[in-house]
Design an enzyme around this catalytic site. Structure first.
Site: not given
Ligand code: OAD
Length: 255
Positions: A70, A105-106, A122, A197, A224
């Protein structure tokens, strides 16, 4: 290339909204150089095991490993800057009456970009607290006041437990105030804009459905399809750093 007629229809919905809620995830910060979690090539969870780094049990087993990971991420994020997607959302506040950002996001980049009403679901990288929350939840500790290094989880200055990052780990509850407000605005909003997300982590993943059930329109921005896409009224396919500025320009043209 994003479908221009879908973009225009989505912009019309936003232009008429009294309350717009944005649900953002790691994808919005990707163009700032902050890695996502689940992208196959460069997502954090393709290189690191969350069970070793992002659970209370992992911290108990190996606090120094978790602390140093971290610290590394906090350093990475401290040199990142908001991208045009973050700035477009901040600018949108000058166009429509009320925006609330619910972010998973953090990294603090929405705040840096100038958005005003942000709910961090988060937690926040670079903020640290006592693992036992010995002086109340959360017992946040200013690292400037203690001695520490990047490799060893330091002791809490008030008790014998150790300091940990103030982020939500797997198996933990979201901060109650943040979740309550998120549920409230999800039910009240006219439009929910879901950006970057994958929609797999609860309870954030259910917020778009809650908004849909309360008659809001759901607009998704993602390169996607995601778990949210089937529930979205409009899917704007592409990078948020490109789509969001175009969307805000289209909203301005309506207003
Ligand atoms: P993910 O990594 O699961 O998903 C990222 C998303 O961003 C995917 O759907 C990609 O297709 C999309 N993406 C990629 N590039 C992009 C761009 N340039 N513009 C827009 N979108 C794009 O991330 P989260 O959904 O945020 O939790 O994950 C949720 C949680 O899982 C996080 O907050 C974290 C993780 O474990 C904790 O740490 C508690």
């Amino acid at each position: 290339m994003v479908n221009q007629s879908v973009l225009k229809l989505a912009a019309e919905e936003i232009a008429q909204a009294n309350l717009l809620v944005v649900l953002s995830g790691a994808g919005i910060s990707k163009e700032s150089g902050v890695p996502t979690f689940r992208d196959a090539q460069d997502g954090l969870w393709s290189r690191y095991d969350p069970q070793e780094l992002a659970t209370p049990a992992a911290f108990r087993r190996n606090p120094d490993l978790v602390w140093s990971w971290y610290m590394y991420r906090a350093n990475l994020v401290s040199s990142a800057a908001p991208n045009p997607g973050h700035f477009a959302l901040a600018e949108l506040e000058t166009v429509i009456p009320k925006i609330v950002i619910l972010t998973q996001n953090v990294d603090g980049l929405h705040e840096q970009a100038g958005s005003n009403d942000i709910i961090e679901l988060h937690g926040r990288l670079g903020r640290w607290k006592c693992f036992a929350n010995c002086r109340g939840t959360p017992t946040v500790i200013d690292l400037a006041q203690i001695e520490y290094d990047a490799e060893h989880a330091p002791k809490c200055p008030y008790c014998t437990d150790r300091l940990r990052p103030d982020v939500v780990w797997f198996g933990e509850q979201l901060p109650t105030n943040a979740l309550d407000r998120a549920l409230e605005v999800a039910q009240q909003c006219d439009v929910m804009l879901v950006v970057g997300t994958s929609g797999v982590v609860e309870p954030a993943a259910s917020l778009p459905q809650i908004a849909r059930s309360a008659e809001a329109k759901v607009i998704e921005v993602n390169p996607e399809p995601s778990m949210i896409t089937a529930d979205a009224n409009f899917f704007l396919q592409g990078k948020s750093g490109e789509i969001l500025p175009a969307l805000v320009e289209a909203v301005r043209a309506q207003a």
